[in-house]
Design an enzyme around this catalytic site. Structure first.
Site, PDB file in Angstrom:
ATOM      1  N   THR A 162       0.829  -1.206   0.000  1.00  0.00           N
ATOM      2  CA  THR A 162       0.000   0.000   0.000  1.00  0.00           C
ATOM      3  C   THR A 162       0.863   1.256   0.000  1.00  0.00           C
ATOM      4  O   THR A 162       0.632   2.194  -0.754  1.00  0.00           O
ATOM      5  CB  THR A 162      -0.916   0.001   1.246  1.00  0.00           C
ATOM      6  OG1 THR A 162      -1.679  -1.194   1.253  1.00  0.00           O
ATOM      7  CG2 THR A 162      -1.852   1.194   1.234  1.00  0.00           C
ATOM      8  N   GLN A 187      -5.249  -2.311  -3.011  1.00  0.00           N
ATOM      9  CA  GLN A 187      -5.037  -0.940  -2.565  1.00  0.00           C
ATOM     10  C   GLN A 187      -4.292  -0.162  -3.642  1.00  0.00           C
ATOM     11  O   GLN A 187      -3.280  -0.627  -4.159  1.00  0.00           O
ATOM     12  CB  GLN A 187      -4.233  -0.902  -1.260  1.00  0.00           C
ATOM     13  CG  GLN A 187      -4.895  -1.609  -0.084  1.00  0.00           C
ATOM     14  CD  GLN A 187      -4.615  -3.095  -0.046  1.00  0.00           C
ATOM     15  OE1 GLN A 187      -4.040  -3.661  -0.957  1.00  0.00           O
ATOM     16  NE2 GLN A 187      -5.052  -3.741   1.019  1.00  0.00           N
ATOM     17  N   ASP A 226      -8.383   2.755  -0.867  1.00  0.00           N
ATOM     18  CA  ASP A 226      -7.239   3.446  -0.255  1.00  0.00           C
ATOM     19  C   ASP A 226      -6.715   4.597  -1.116  1.00  0.00           C
ATOM     20  O   ASP A 226      -5.522   4.697  -1.382  1.00  0.00           O
ATOM     21  CB  ASP A 226      -6.098   2.460   0.060  1.00  0.00           C
ATOM     22  CG  ASP A 226      -6.490   1.430   1.110  1.00  0.00           C
ATOM     23  OD1 ASP A 226      -7.592   0.884   1.004  1.00  0.00           O
ATOM     24  OD2 ASP A 226      -5.711   1.182   2.031  1.00  0.00           O
ATOM     25  N   ASP A 267     -11.941   2.282   2.680  1.00  0.00           N
ATOM     26  CA  ASP A 267     -10.920   2.999   3.464  1.00  0.00           C
ATOM     27  C   ASP A 267     -10.282   4.116   2.647  1.00  0.00           C
ATOM     28  O   ASP A 267      -9.066   4.283   2.655  1.00  0.00           O
ATOM     29  CB  ASP A 267      -9.798   2.040   3.917  1.00  0.00           C
ATOM     30  CG  ASP A 267     -10.327   0.900   4.771  1.00  0.00           C
ATOM     31  OD1 ASP A 267     -11.455   1.010   5.284  1.00  0.00           O
ATOM     32  OD2 ASP A 267      -9.607  -0.094   4.927  1.00  0.00           O
ATOM     33  N   ARG A 322     -14.187   3.391   9.999  1.00  0.00           N
ATOM     34  CA  ARG A 322     -13.987   2.215  10.837  1.00  0.00           C
ATOM     35  C   ARG A 322     -12.636   2.370  11.520  1.00  0.00           C
ATOM     36  O   ARG A 322     -11.704   3.004  10.996  1.00  0.00           O
ATOM     37  CB  ARG A 322     -14.074   0.921  10.035  1.00  0.00           C
ATOM     38  CG  ARG A 322     -13.066   0.740   8.947  1.00  0.00           C
ATOM     39  CD  ARG A 322     -13.137  -0.686   8.437  1.00  0.00           C
ATOM     40  NE  ARG A 322     -12.336  -0.889   7.250  1.00  0.00           N
ATOM     41  CZ  ARG A 322     -12.076  -2.108   6.762  1.00  0.00           C
ATOM     42  NH1 ARG A 322     -12.554  -3.180   7.349  1.00  0.00           N
ATOM     43  NH2 ARG A 322     -11.333  -2.235   5.689  1.00  0.00           N
TER      44      ARG A 322
END
Ligand SMILES: *[C@@H]1O[C@H](CO)[C@@H](O)[C@H](O)[C@H]1NC(C)=O
Ligand SMILES: *[C@@H]1O[C@H](CO)[C@@H](O)[C@H](O)[C@H]1NC(C)=O
Ligand SMILES: *[C@@H]1O[C@H](CO)[C@@H](O)[C@H](O)[C@H]1NC(C)=O
Ligand SMILES: *[C@@H]1O[C@H](CO)[C@@H](O)[C@H](O)[C@H]1NC(C)=O
Ligand SMILES: *[C@@H]1O[C@H](CO)[C@@H](O)[C@H](O)[C@H]1NC(C)=O
Ligand SMILES: *[C@@H]1O[C@H](CO)[C@@H](O)[C@H](O)[C@H]1NC(C)=O
Length: 472
Positions: free
Chosen positions: A170, A205, A228, A249, A310
């Protein structure tokens, strides 16, 4: 536990499977400091809130004093000095500028750069480049035109092999990585256009921008991707009038950031998670972090579902104020991820004066541990004082003008073509609303440590064994 509460409030079965898959895709181990927090969680939490408000009052007083004593000028001295000697280079892929690529321009910015270097990106141009602004290159501005922005695009994912043949992860999947301090961007599209990963797929990601330097500001920019998208990695960051798009995310990391007047969109019809704010004592600098969104709007693909956040770590912190939430925002709002008892952890998820069909924390039956903040509780987060903005936030108009650089290394392309009028694009937006509050720089450690991001990412990995890194 958390899973069951998600299931209880979602409706269709395929969706349940999907949620489970998405959430399982990047599981974290129980945070190491969970035990400590559990010892006396209520008291710890109350004292944290009290301290937060105390800091705020101290900072407001400090600012008033500083403003009175110094004609209201509170910018960092090094930053003021850099702005005094700013220089502009035109980047035009057709070869008519100082440089044809951003890569070449960045390569010519000296180590320990001490002047504002404005890279004037040709409006409308697309730059297919993967870029790093090294931590030795502070005071760099990427400037284009909000009405006809330049686009910087690349398509790495966490699974893309790096030079060593191993997946970049990532942290290495970014289109643009900013490790330097005092970065600015105005009217630029940052994109990761890797094909959208299937929910829960490994290695999907695909970061468009990773900001690791502190005191970075983005105005009228678009940050576009899927899973991401925006790695709000570390430091103090300001996003003003930006569009941020993604899926799972899509704003994540342990930056301490203020998002103002931004449009935030899910690009998927499935479940999207707007933030994964990482906050835990086990990572240096992380405990000072948190995301604050003010006067933003949240929406997405019709029929999609959006979680506001989250918890990445047991002390994740996100506040939305004056934000319009579309119907895609799920009623329960938030997810505790791997935190077994979010209600007695250090998680701080709050809403203040939000509106729209996805808002109304009370009526919507948010998770029990989500907070409907009072004005007193919200104040520390609502404004650029949250990121100590008065010492570094400037209006985007500082991207205007500037003598053409001759002192920095010789431009590779002929300097002749720079068109002065093209470097003075309109920038009517003002940052006045951001200069109303305080700074006590010493109270943020985000600004002070400068390890390499890879080291930090590794440290994060080491202390939690599988982190977001494990998502990689
Ligand atoms: C950043 O610049 C320094 C100095 O030139 C260099 O040693 C280092 O390798 C660069 N970092 C990266 C990640 O390229
Ligand atoms: C990434 O972009 C390059 C250049 O546009 C293209 O050749 C390549 O196929 C793309 N890779 C993927 C996985 O889409
Ligand atoms: C930048 O965004 C703000 C807020 O959306 C807007 O008022 C302003 O006109 C934009 N600037 C330009 C030059 O488009
Ligand atoms: C809220 O944001 C919109 C643009 O998204 C802007 O036009 C408006 O002035 C902002 N309102 C406040 C109170 O800041
Ligand atoms: C300079 O830029 C302006 C605005 O983009 C344009 O109208 C003008 O023709 C350009 N002049 C030259 C000499 O390129
Ligand atoms: C800034 O805040 C820190 C921590 O709250 C405090 O110790 C320090 O004295 C403050 N600095 C000033 C100049 O007041």
């Amino acid at each position: 536990m958390r899973r069951s509460s998600i299931m209880a409030t979602t409706t269709t079965r395929p969706l349940l499977v999907l949620v489970a898959t998405v959430l399982a895709s990047s599981l974290l181990p129980p945070p190491s400091d969970a035990a400590a927090a559990a010892a006396n969680p209520a008291a710890a939490f109350d004292s944290w809130i009290a301290k937060n408000q105390e800091n705020y009052i101290v900072n407001m007083a400090l600012y008033a004093k500083k403003a009175a004593g110094d004609g209201g000028k509170t910018l960092d001295a090094s930053l003021s000095a850099a702005e005094e000697k700013k220089t502009t280079y035109v980047i035009d892929p057709s070869g008519k500028g100082d440089y044809a690529t951003i890569t070449a321009a960045i390569a010519d910015i000296p180590n320990n750069n001490d002047r504002r270097v404005i890279l004037d990106l040709k409006p409308g141009a697309t730059f297919r480049e993967k870029l790093l602004v090294n931590l030795t290159q502070p005071y760099v501005t990427f400037k284009s035109d909000p009405t006809n922005p330049a686009t910087i695009a690349w398509n790495d994912t966490a699974a893309t092999p790096g030079k060593d043949g191993k997946p970049v992860g990532t942290v290495g999947s970014n289109t643009v990585a900013i490790e330097a301090d005092y970065f600015m961007a105005y009217g630029v599209v940052f994109r990761n256009d890797a094909p959208l990963a299937k929910p829960g797929a490994k290695g999907g990601q695909a970061v468009a921008v990773r900001v690791f330097g502190t005191k970075a500001a983005f105005y009228n920019c678009t940050i576009d991707g899927g899973q991401d998208t925006l790695y709000d990695h570390k430091g103090l960051h300001y996003f003003k009038s930006c569009i941020i798009r993604g899926s799972v995310d899509f704003i994540f990391g342990f930056g301490r950031s203020f998002y103002e007047d931004c449009r935030i969109e899910s690009v998927v019809k499935e479940v999207a998670v707007l933030t994964a704010q990482q906050r835990t004592k086990s990572i240096e600098g992380a405990i000072d972090s948190g995301f604050s969104f003010k006067n933003c709007s949240i929406g997405g693909v019709k029929g999609g579902q959006i979680y506001l956040g989250r918890a990445w770590g047991d002390s994740s912190r996100v506040v939305y104020s004056y934000t319009v939430m579309g119907e895609e925002v799920v009623p329960i709002g938030w997810d505790g991820w791997n935190v077994a008892k979010p209600e007695s952890s250090g998680i701080y998820y709050g809403e203040f004066k939000c509106s729209g069909p996805g808002a109304d924390a009370k009526k919507k039956k948010r998770v029990g541990w989500a907070l409907d903040l009072t004005e007193e509780q919200a104040k520390p987060f609502v404004g650029a004082h949250y990121i100590f903005g008065d010492s570094w936030i400037q209006p985007p108009s500082v991207t205007e003008g500037g003598a053409k650089g001759t002192e920095a290394k010789a431009p590779t392309a002929a300097a002749a073509s720079a068109n002065a009028s093209s470097t003075t694009a309109a920038s009517s937006a003002t940052a006045s609303s951001t200069t109303t509050a305080s700074a006590n720089a010493s109270s943020t450690t985000a600004a002070s440590t400068k390890a390499s991001s890879t080291a930090t990412a590794k440290a994060g990995t080491a202390s939690t064994t599988t982190t977001k890194g494990a998502k990689a």
